[in-house]
Design a protein around this motif. Structure first.
Motif, PDB file in Angstrom:
ATOM      1  N   UNK A  73       0.810  -1.213   0.000  1.00  0.00           N
ATOM      2  CA  UNK A  73       0.000   0.000   0.000  1.00  0.00           C
ATOM      3  C   UNK A  73       0.847   1.269   0.000  1.00  0.00           C
ATOM      4  N   UNK A  74       2.163   1.133  -0.044  1.00  0.00           N
ATOM      5  CA  UNK A  74       3.059   2.280  -0.083  1.00  0.00           C
ATOM      6  C   UNK A  74       3.197   2.753  -1.529  1.00  0.00           C
ATOM      7  N   UNK A  75       3.239   4.072  -1.714  1.00  0.00           N
ATOM      8  CA  UNK A  75       3.231   4.645  -3.062  1.00  0.00           C
ATOM      9  C   UNK A  75       4.398   4.147  -3.910  1.00  0.00           C
ATOM     10  N   UNK A  76       5.579   4.014  -3.312  1.00  0.00           N
ATOM     11  CA  UNK A  76       6.740   3.573  -4.091  1.00  0.00           C
ATOM     12  C   UNK A  76       6.521   2.176  -4.654  1.00  0.00           C
ATOM     13  N   UNK A  77       5.986   1.271  -3.832  1.00  0.00           N
ATOM     14  CA  UNK A  77       5.773  -0.095  -4.303  1.00  0.00           C
ATOM     15  C   UNK A  77       4.713  -0.130  -5.397  1.00  0.00           C
ATOM     16  N   UNK A  78       3.638   0.642  -5.243  1.00  0.00           N
ATOM     17  CA  UNK A  78       2.611   0.697  -6.283  1.00  0.00           C
ATOM     18  C   UNK A  78       3.200   1.204  -7.591  1.00  0.00           C
ATOM     19  N   UNK A  79       4.016   2.242  -7.509  1.00  0.00           N
ATOM     20  CA  UNK A  79       4.635   2.816  -8.696  1.00  0.00           C
ATOM     21  C   UNK A  79       5.583   1.819  -9.357  1.00  0.00           C
ATOM     22  N   UNK A  80       6.380   1.110  -8.548  1.00  0.00           N
ATOM     23  CA  UNK A  80       7.328   0.139  -9.090  1.00  0.00           C
ATOM     24  C   UNK A  80       6.596  -1.019  -9.762  1.00  0.00           C
ATOM     25  N   UNK A  81       5.572  -1.565  -9.094  1.00  0.00           N
ATOM     26  CA  UNK A  81       4.834  -2.692  -9.679  1.00  0.00           C
ATOM     27  C   UNK A  81       4.140  -2.284 -10.970  1.00  0.00           C
ATOM     28  N   UNK A  82       3.656  -1.047 -11.049  1.00  0.00           N
ATOM     29  CA  UNK A  82       3.011  -0.573 -12.274  1.00  0.00           C
ATOM     30  C   UNK A  82       4.006  -0.541 -13.428  1.00  0.00           C
ATOM     31  N   UNK A  83       5.227  -0.092 -13.167  1.00  0.00           N
ATOM     32  CA  UNK A  83       6.242  -0.076 -14.225  1.00  0.00           C
ATOM     33  C   UNK A  83       6.608  -1.487 -14.667  1.00  0.00           C
ATOM     34  N   UNK A  84       6.762  -2.391 -13.702  1.00  0.00           N
ATOM     35  CA  UNK A  84       7.109  -3.766 -14.045  1.00  0.00           C
ATOM     36  C   UNK A  84       6.009  -4.438 -14.860  1.00  0.00           C
ATOM     37  N   UNK A  85       4.764  -4.166 -14.500  1.00  0.00           N
ATOM     38  CA  UNK A  85       3.646  -4.745 -15.252  1.00  0.00           C
ATOM     39  C   UNK A  85       3.590  -4.205 -16.675  1.00  0.00           C
ATOM     40  N   UNK A  86       3.882  -2.909 -16.840  1.00  0.00           N
ATOM     41  CA  UNK A  86       3.821  -2.309 -18.177  1.00  0.00           C
ATOM     42  C   UNK A  86       4.834  -2.934 -19.132  1.00  0.00           C
ATOM     43  N   UNK A  87       5.988  -3.350 -18.607  1.00  0.00           N
ATOM     44  CA  UNK A  87       7.011  -3.924 -19.486  1.00  0.00           C
ATOM     45  C   UNK A  87       6.962  -5.448 -19.498  1.00  0.00           C
ATOM     46  N   UNK A  88       5.959  -6.034 -18.840  1.00  0.00           N
ATOM     47  CA  UNK A  88       5.802  -7.486 -18.857  1.00  0.00           C
ATOM     48  C   UNK A  88       6.870  -8.227 -18.089  1.00  0.00           C
ATOM     49  N   UNK A  89       7.372  -7.641 -17.023  1.00  0.00           N
ATOM     50  CA  UNK A  89       8.424  -8.275 -16.227  1.00  0.00           C
ATOM     51  C   UNK A  89       7.874  -9.485 -15.481  1.00  0.00           C
TER      52      UNK A  89
END
Length: 305
Positions: free
Chosen positions: A202-218
């Motif tokens: 629920x921390x903003x940094x983790x949400x932001x990081x997971x969103x980037x990873x999902x966008x690139x199909x990591x």
């Protein structure tokens, strides 16, 4: 003229909107619900307009209510700012700066910039509050902070604020001497096979990081434990031979042989550093100097990157 009563009604009205109903607002205020409802009725009577319409079990703002909400937020923020200015003048103080920041930004990025600013201004009073980005942004919105500097959120900026991307910080893999064996760079596939320490979901940094990873199909990461502060994350990684994904500035000043930052060669992951403030905010010379110093820092980081 005693303005306390109408201002109190505006505060209660905004709290009802922010909390999503009378019940939660009353709980926050430690009063009974009828007391809150009475203040709302008094406000509607004084304005000559209906501010809420019931939609099922919830209250929804009418068109008039939406307009009053935007105006009320600005009035309350302005009042908070004026009160602070008057208090400083009455106490003979000059040059006050209050900044709210997200955890890592306020711990690692702001102190060097603001301590340098303070060193050149003997009479300056500078305070930095550290917490979650939502709390920092709320402080800028209500006027208890001159501005907020946080992880740039991927959610819409409140209408009463303006947001600016100051700069971006690269996210790297942090590994200790007993951690996973990696070379001068690392791939996402290699990271996915490592035991990782991460921030709470629920921390903003983790949400932001997971969103980037999902966008690139990591590939999905193997998170062993989630801890709420960067220092705790680093300590756990070092002591247990795990790894972590963090902005490079969090690792940069670690002692040699403790935790090193390894670039990710097949992905460009970054933390955006965002500035939030009210567009109508008056900035004193000290506050403007702080903004100028942060923007200069951003240009330096961008050039280095």
């Amino acid at each position: 003229m005693d303005l306390r009563a109408p201002l109190r009604r505006l505060e209660i009205f905004c709290l009802v909107v922010d909390e999503g109903g009378v019940t939660r607002a009353a709980e926050r205020l430690l009063v009974v619900q009828p007391a809150v409802s009475a203040q709302l009725r008094a406000l509607e009577k004084s304005l000559g307009a209906v501010l809420f319409a019931r939609s099922g079990n919830t209250l929804a703002l009418t068109e008039a209510g939406e307009r009053v909400y935007v105006w009320a937020k600005e009035v309350l923020a302005g009042c908070a700012q004026v009160q602070r200015d008057v208090d400083q003048l009455a106490a003979g103080q000059a040059g006050s700066l209050v900044v709210h920041a997200s955890m890592a930004v306020g711990t690692y990025l702001l102190p060097p910039v603001l301590t340098a600013l303070r060193a050149d201004r003997a009479g300056a009073r500078i305070t930095v509050h550290v917490g979650e980005p939502a709390v920092a942004i709320r402080a800028a919105e209500v006027g208890s902070a001159d501005f907020a500097v946080t992880t740039l959120l991927d959610t819409p900026t409140p209408e009463t604020l303006t947001s600016t991307r100051l700069w971006e910080e690269p996210i790297v893999l942090g590994v200790g001497p007993n951690g996973p064996a990696v070379g001068e760079s690392v791939s996402l596939a290699e990271i996915a096979a490592m035991p990782l320490v991460a921030a709470p979901q629920d921390v903003a940094f983790d949400r932001m990081l997971r969103a980037q990873l999902q966008r690139i199909g990591a590939p999905e990461l193997d998170v062993i434990i989630r801890l709420g502060h960067a220092e705790a994350i680093k300590q756990a990684a070092v002591e247990n031979g795990w790894a972590c994904l963090l902005p490079s500035y969090i690792i940069a000043n670690d002692p040699p042989g403790r935790l090193r930052g390894v670039p990710i060669r097949d992905a460009h992951l970054v933390e955006g550093i965002g500035l939030y403030h009210r567009p109508t905010k008056y900035f004193s010379p000290l506050q403007q100097a702080a903004l100028d110093a942060l923007r200069a820092r951003g240009r330096e980081r961008a050039a280095a990157g």
